[in-house]
Design a protein around this motif. Structure first.
Motif, PDB file in Angstrom:
ATOM      1  N   PRO A   2     -49.942 -13.164  37.452  1.00  0.00           N
ATOM      2  CA  PRO A   2     -49.275 -11.958  37.975  1.00  0.00           C
ATOM      3  C   PRO A   2     -47.782 -11.981  37.692  1.00  0.00           C
ATOM      4  CG  PRO A   2     -49.718 -13.508  39.749  1.00  0.00           C
ATOM      5  CD  PRO A   2     -50.402 -14.066  38.533  1.00  0.00           C
ATOM      6  N   GLY A   3     -47.198 -10.805  37.642  1.00  0.00           N
ATOM      7  CA  GLY A   3     -45.792 -10.663  37.325  1.00  0.00           C
ATOM      8  C   GLY A   3     -44.860 -11.386  38.277  1.00  0.00           C
ATOM      9  N   ILE A   4     -45.311 -11.640  39.519  1.00  0.00           N
ATOM     10  CA  ILE A   4     -44.449 -12.276  40.511  1.00  0.00           C
ATOM     11  C   ILE A   4     -44.021 -13.676  40.086  1.00  0.00           C
ATOM     12  CG2 ILE A   4     -46.334 -13.249  41.885  1.00  0.00           C
ATOM     13  CD1 ILE A   4     -44.697 -12.599  44.380  1.00  0.00           C
ATOM     14  N   ILE A   5     -44.785 -14.322  39.216  1.00  0.00           N
ATOM     15  CA  ILE A   5     -44.396 -15.670  38.776  1.00  0.00           C
ATOM     16  C   ILE A   5     -43.957 -15.668  37.312  1.00  0.00           C
ATOM     17  CG2 ILE A   5     -45.722 -16.937  40.495  1.00  0.00           C
ATOM     18  CD1 ILE A   5     -47.854 -17.408  38.326  1.00  0.00           C
ATOM     19  N   TYR A   6     -43.398 -14.546  36.868  1.00  0.00           N
ATOM     20  CA  TYR A   6     -42.849 -14.482  35.509  1.00  0.00           C
ATOM     21  C   TYR A   6     -41.782 -15.565  35.300  1.00  0.00           C
ATOM     22  CZ  TYR A   6     -40.412 -12.720  31.380  1.00  0.00           C
ATOM     23  OH  TYR A   6     -39.829 -12.625  30.136  1.00  0.00           O
ATOM     24  N   LEU A   7     -40.782 -15.609  36.168  1.00  0.00           N
ATOM     25  CA  LEU A   7     -39.662 -16.526  35.972  1.00  0.00           C
ATOM     26  C   LEU A   7     -40.086 -17.997  36.030  1.00  0.00           C
ATOM     27  CD1 LEU A   7     -36.746 -14.731  37.862  1.00  0.00           C
ATOM     28  CD2 LEU A   7     -37.060 -14.983  35.395  1.00  0.00           C
ATOM     29  N   PRO A   8     -40.891 -18.424  37.022  1.00  0.00           N
ATOM     30  CA  PRO A   8     -41.339 -19.815  37.002  1.00  0.00           C
ATOM     31  C   PRO A   8     -42.167 -20.155  35.761  1.00  0.00           C
ATOM     32  CG  PRO A   8     -41.658 -18.879  39.176  1.00  0.00           C
ATOM     33  CD  PRO A   8     -41.290 -17.747  38.272  1.00  0.00           C
ATOM     34  N   THR A   9     -42.975 -19.205  35.291  1.00  0.00           N
ATOM     35  CA  THR A   9     -43.784 -19.455  34.102  1.00  0.00           C
ATOM     36  C   THR A   9     -42.902 -19.598  32.871  1.00  0.00           C
ATOM     37  OG1 THR A   9     -45.654 -18.235  35.043  1.00  0.00           O
ATOM     38  CG2 THR A   9     -45.656 -18.588  32.661  1.00  0.00           C
ATOM     39  N   GLU A  10     -41.936 -18.691  32.734  1.00  0.00           N
ATOM     40  CA  GLU A  10     -41.012 -18.769  31.594  1.00  0.00           C
ATOM     41  C   GLU A  10     -40.237 -20.087  31.635  1.00  0.00           C
ATOM     42  OE1 GLU A  10     -37.952 -15.677  29.568  1.00  0.00           O
ATOM     43  OE2 GLU A  10     -37.461 -16.260  31.627  1.00  0.00           O
ATOM     44  N   TYR A  11     -39.745 -20.450  32.809  1.00  0.00           N
ATOM     45  CA  TYR A  11     -39.018 -21.707  32.947  1.00  0.00           C
ATOM     46  C   TYR A  11     -39.898 -22.886  32.545  1.00  0.00           C
ATOM     47  CZ  TYR A  11     -36.947 -25.844  34.947  1.00  0.00           C
ATOM     48  OH  TYR A  11     -36.460 -27.123  35.114  1.00  0.00           O
ATOM     49  N   ASN A  12     -41.135 -22.895  33.008  1.00  0.00           N
ATOM     50  CA  ASN A  12     -42.055 -23.990  32.723  1.00  0.00           C
ATOM     51  C   ASN A  12     -42.275 -24.136  31.215  1.00  0.00           C
ATOM     52  OD1 ASN A  12     -45.031 -25.090  34.545  1.00  0.00           O
ATOM     53  ND2 ASN A  12     -44.091 -25.953  32.731  1.00  0.00           N
ATOM     54  N   LEU A  13     -42.521 -23.034  30.548  1.00  0.00           N
ATOM     55  CA  LEU A  13     -42.750 -23.076  29.099  1.00  0.00           C
ATOM     56  C   LEU A  13     -41.523 -23.602  28.362  1.00  0.00           C
ATOM     57  CD1 LEU A  13     -44.592 -19.654  28.735  1.00  0.00           C
ATOM     58  CD2 LEU A  13     -45.620 -21.905  28.324  1.00  0.00           C
ATOM     59  N   GLU A  14     -40.351 -23.092  28.714  1.00  0.00           N
ATOM     60  CA  GLU A  14     -39.134 -23.523  28.031  1.00  0.00           C
ATOM     61  C   GLU A  14     -38.798 -24.978  28.370  1.00  0.00           C
ATOM     62  OE1 GLU A  14     -36.317 -20.552  29.208  1.00  0.00           O
ATOM     63  OE2 GLU A  14     -36.920 -19.190  27.573  1.00  0.00           O
ATOM     64  N   HIS A  15     -39.045 -25.372  29.594  1.00  0.00           N
ATOM     65  CA  HIS A  15     -38.837 -26.759  30.006  1.00  0.00           C
ATOM     66  C   HIS A  15     -39.674 -27.703  29.157  1.00  0.00           C
ATOM     67  CE1 HIS A  15     -39.954 -30.351  32.400  1.00  0.00           C
ATOM     68  NE2 HIS A  15     -38.694 -30.321  32.810  1.00  0.00           N
ATOM     69  N   ASP A  16     -40.882 -27.267  28.790  1.00  0.00           N
ATOM     70  CA  ASP A  16     -41.800 -28.105  28.019  1.00  0.00           C
ATOM     71  C   ASP A  16     -41.572 -28.024  26.511  1.00  0.00           C
ATOM     72  OD1 ASP A  16     -42.919 -28.933  30.368  1.00  0.00           O
ATOM     73  OD2 ASP A  16     -44.759 -27.767  30.175  1.00  0.00           O
ATOM     74  N   GLY A  17     -40.575 -27.257  26.088  1.00  0.00           N
ATOM     75  CA  GLY A  17     -40.224 -27.255  24.679  1.00  0.00           C
ATOM     76  C   GLY A  17     -40.704 -26.073  23.875  1.00  0.00           C
ATOM     77  N   TYR A  18     -41.289 -25.085  24.545  1.00  0.00           N
ATOM     78  CA  TYR A  18     -41.713 -23.880  23.833  1.00  0.00           C
ATOM     79  C   TYR A  18     -40.544 -22.896  23.750  1.00  0.00           C
ATOM     80  CZ  TYR A  18     -46.519 -25.476  24.810  1.00  0.00           C
ATOM     81  OH  TYR A  18     -47.684 -26.195  24.889  1.00  0.00           O
ATOM     82  N   GLN A  19     -40.327 -22.334  22.571  1.00  0.00           N
ATOM     83  CA  GLN A  19     -39.332 -21.280  22.414  1.00  0.00           C
ATOM     84  C   GLN A  19     -40.025 -19.939  22.676  1.00  0.00           C
ATOM     85  OE1 GLN A  19     -37.515 -21.677  18.560  1.00  0.00           O
ATOM     86  NE2 GLN A  19     -36.656 -23.688  19.006  1.00  0.00           N
ATOM     87  N   VAL A  20     -39.692 -19.305  23.781  1.00  0.00           N
ATOM     88  CA  VAL A  20     -40.404 -18.112  24.236  1.00  0.00           C
ATOM     89  C   VAL A  20     -39.757 -16.862  23.627  1.00  0.00           C
ATOM     90  CG1 VAL A  20     -41.160 -16.773  26.224  1.00  0.00           C
ATOM     91  CG2 VAL A  20     -41.022 -19.279  26.380  1.00  0.00           C
ATOM     92  N   SER A  21     -40.428 -16.289  22.638  1.00  0.00           N
ATOM     93  CA  SER A  21     -39.952 -15.018  22.075  1.00  0.00           C
ATOM     94  C   SER A  21     -40.370 -13.847  22.945  1.00  0.00           C
ATOM     95  CB  SER A  21     -40.498 -14.830  20.652  1.00  0.00           C
ATOM     96  OG  SER A  21     -39.970 -15.807  19.787  1.00  0.00           O
ATOM     97  N   GLY A  22     -41.427 -14.029  23.716  1.00  0.00           N
ATOM     98  CA  GLY A  22     -41.896 -12.995  24.629  1.00  0.00           C
ATOM     99  C   GLY A  22     -42.962 -13.552  25.543  1.00  0.00           C
TER     100      GLY A  22
END
Length: 214
Positions: free
Chosen positions: A133-153
């Motif tokens: 759900p959209g409510i955890i957009y920011l924690p999900t984005e942070y988690n991905l970037e923390h793990d080394g993924y470059q998030v284009s979207g």
């Protein structure tokens, strides 16, 4: 407590709660991918038991990624002038160890991260389409970037997306990515709902062991 710490504490609690919901949710609808040029599935004989162990899952994920990497190396090398290449990833039990990572941030699924790193180092955009759900957009984005993924979207489900099937929602997001001028050279997920509906040159299915993994 500073404002940053307060936000982080709340985000962590929300992420942990959402992760628990994802892990305990009913299995996604069974949809056989249609129109996808290719799908690779790995399933060890030992994984048919009630409990999937971590080592088996990692071995099976690596088997799939060992199929994906040579294809991506060749396809990236054959990029057309001006072509914007992209890969679409699912999140839970695809890029992140949702059912095995009991901390926040959750660890990356290492075989998938290795492939993602190769792609991003060669100019491929990484998009993440999740049923979270959209409510955890920011924690999900942070988690991905923390793990080394470059998030284009990062695409998460909004209110109106809840009235769509997961497969229809995810297909719509890939259509949107294509509308931005990207060629989706691969779509990687662990559920049939991640891969059905087309709009990707190749699909690679990680194991979910008949819905045992979210």
């Amino acid at each position: 407590m500073t404002h940053r710490r307060t936000w982080w504490h709340r985000a962590s609690l929300v992420a942990a709660a959402a992760t628990a919901l994802v892990a305990t949710a009913a299995p996604a609808e069974a949809v056989v991918p249609s129109g996808a040029p290719s799908a690779v599935t790995a399933l060890s004989a030992s994984a048919s038991s009630d409990k999937v162990d971590y080592d088996t899952w990692q071995r099976d994920c690596r088997t799939v990624m060992d199929e994906a990497l040579p294809y991506l190396q060749q396809r990236i090398a054959q990029s057309r002038p001006g072509e914007k290449q992209a890969i679409v990833f699912d999140v839970d039990n695809t890029t992140l160890e949702t059912d095995f990572g009991f901390t926040f941030p959750q660890p990356a699924n290492r075989p998938v991260r290795e492939v993602a790193r190769y792609a991003q180092e060669h100019g491929v955009a990484l998009f993440f389409v999740t049923a979270r759900p959209g409510i955890i957009y920011l924690p999900t984005e942070y988690n991905l970037e923390h793990d080394g993924y470059q998030v284009s979207g990062l695409y998460v489900r909004g209110l109106f997306d809840l009235f769509k099937s997961v497969s229809a929602y995810k297909t719509a997001q890939r259509t949107d990515i294509e509308s931005r001028g990207y060629s989706i050279i691969a779509n990687i997920g662990n559920s049939a709902t991640d891969l059905s509906g087309g709009h990707a040159e190749r699909t690679f299915k990680l194991p979910d062991y008949g819905g045992q993994l979210s």
